[in-house]
Write a protein that holds these residues in place. Structure first.
Motif, short mmCIF file in Angstrom:
data_model
loop_
_atom_site.label_atom_id
_atom_site.label_comp_id
_atom_site.label_asym_id
_atom_site.label_seq_id
_atom_site.Cartn_x
_atom_site.Cartn_y
_atom_site.Cartn_z
N PRO A 8 11.57 -21.57 49.74
CA PRO A 8 12.31 -20.99 48.61
C PRO A 8 11.70 -21.30 47.25
N ASP A 9 10.98 -22.41 47.11
CA ASP A 9 10.40 -22.77 45.82
C ASP A 9 8.99 -22.22 45.60
N VAL A 10 8.39 -21.65 46.63
CA VAL A 10 7.01 -21.17 46.55
C VAL A 10 6.97 -19.81 45.85
N LEU A 11 6.21 -19.73 44.77
CA LEU A 11 6.00 -18.47 44.08
C LEU A 11 4.97 -17.63 44.81
N VAL A 12 3.83 -18.25 45.12
CA VAL A 12 2.74 -17.53 45.78
C VAL A 12 1.93 -18.51 46.61
N ALA A 13 1.40 -18.01 47.70
CA ALA A 13 0.45 -18.76 48.51
C ALA A 13 -0.74 -17.85 48.77
N TYR A 14 -1.92 -18.42 48.65
CA TYR A 14 -3.16 -17.66 48.78
C TYR A 14 -4.13 -18.45 49.65
N GLU A 15 -4.83 -17.73 50.50
CA GLU A 15 -5.84 -18.37 51.33
C GLU A 15 -7.05 -17.44 51.46
N ARG A 16 -8.23 -18.04 51.33
CA ARG A 16 -9.48 -17.32 51.58
C ARG A 16 -10.22 -18.12 52.62
N SER A 17 -10.62 -17.43 53.68
CA SER A 17 -11.33 -18.13 54.75
C SER A 17 -12.45 -17.26 55.28
N GLY A 18 -13.41 -17.93 55.93
CA GLY A 18 -14.51 -17.21 56.55
C GLY A 18 -15.81 -17.39 55.80
N GLY A 19 -16.60 -16.33 55.81
CA GLY A 19 -17.92 -16.40 55.20
C GLY A 19 -18.90 -17.10 56.11
N PHE A 20 -20.13 -17.16 55.69
CA PHE A 20 -21.19 -17.77 56.48
C PHE A 20 -20.90 -19.24 56.79
N ALA A 21 -20.37 -19.95 55.81
CA ALA A 21 -20.11 -21.39 55.98
C ALA A 21 -18.76 -21.69 56.61
N GLY A 22 -17.96 -20.68 56.84
CA GLY A 22 -16.65 -20.90 57.44
C GLY A 22 -15.71 -21.69 56.55
N ILE A 23 -15.62 -21.31 55.29
CA ILE A 23 -14.79 -22.05 54.35
C ILE A 23 -13.31 -21.72 54.54
N ARG A 24 -12.47 -22.57 53.98
CA ARG A 24 -11.03 -22.32 53.94
C ARG A 24 -10.50 -22.90 52.64
N GLU A 25 -10.07 -22.01 51.74
CA GLU A 25 -9.45 -22.42 50.49
C GLU A 25 -7.99 -22.00 50.53
N ARG A 26 -7.14 -22.91 50.12
CA ARG A 26 -5.71 -22.63 50.16
C ARG A 26 -5.09 -23.08 48.85
N VAL A 27 -4.34 -22.17 48.21
CA VAL A 27 -3.66 -22.47 46.95
C VAL A 27 -2.21 -22.04 47.11
N THR A 28 -1.31 -22.97 46.82
CA THR A 28 0.11 -22.69 46.84
C THR A 28 0.68 -23.09 45.50
N VAL A 29 1.44 -22.19 44.86
CA VAL A 29 2.02 -22.47 43.55
C VAL A 29 3.53 -22.31 43.66
N ASP A 30 4.27 -23.34 43.19
CA ASP A 30 5.72 -23.21 43.21
C ASP A 30 6.22 -22.61 41.90
N ALA A 31 7.49 -22.28 41.86
CA ALA A 31 8.07 -21.59 40.71
C ALA A 31 8.04 -22.45 39.44
N ALA A 32 7.92 -23.76 39.57
CA ALA A 32 7.90 -24.66 38.42
C ALA A 32 6.50 -24.86 37.85
N GLY A 33 5.48 -24.35 38.53
CA GLY A 33 4.12 -24.47 38.02
C GLY A 33 3.31 -25.59 38.62
N THR A 34 3.76 -26.11 39.75
CA THR A 34 2.98 -27.11 40.48
C THR A 34 2.22 -26.40 41.57
#
Length: 107
Positions: free
Chosen positions: A7-33
């Protein structure tokens, strides 16, 4: 740790894959954390306003496998307003939000 969705999560984003098999994950809550790959980041008011404005442009809410047939492709997942959408090609309406979210990942 902030949950990937909830309920507090504004957005969640993930980018994965590529040649190196990366995984980036960003989650931002409604308060700006944000949690960037489990590292806590606090957004300034101006950053939150810009992120909210960029997210307001997001209209693509259906997942697609188009572009996934390419070797070493990236997969993008965006969870926003109750929709979790996965794409292998970044939709134009996501670009402003993704640019801001990936900038957080580089902090």
């Amino acid at each position: 740790m902030l949950a990937f969705t909830g309920p507090d999560v504004l957005v969640a984003y993930e980018r994965s894959g590529g040649f190196a098999g990366i995984r980036e994950r960003v989650t931002v809550d409604a308060a700006g954390t944000a949690f960037v790959n489990d590292r806590k980041v606090t957004l300034e008011d101006e950053e939150m306003r810009g992120l909210r404005e960029a997210l307001a442009q997001v209209t693509t809410t259906r997942s697609s496998t188009r572009g996934c047939e390419v070797a070493d492709h990236f997969t993008y997942a965006l969870t926003y307003r109750g929709h979790r959408t996965t794409r292998c090609r970044l939709p134009l309406d996501w670009r402003a939000a993704v640019t801001r979210l990936e900038a957080l990942a580089r902090r």
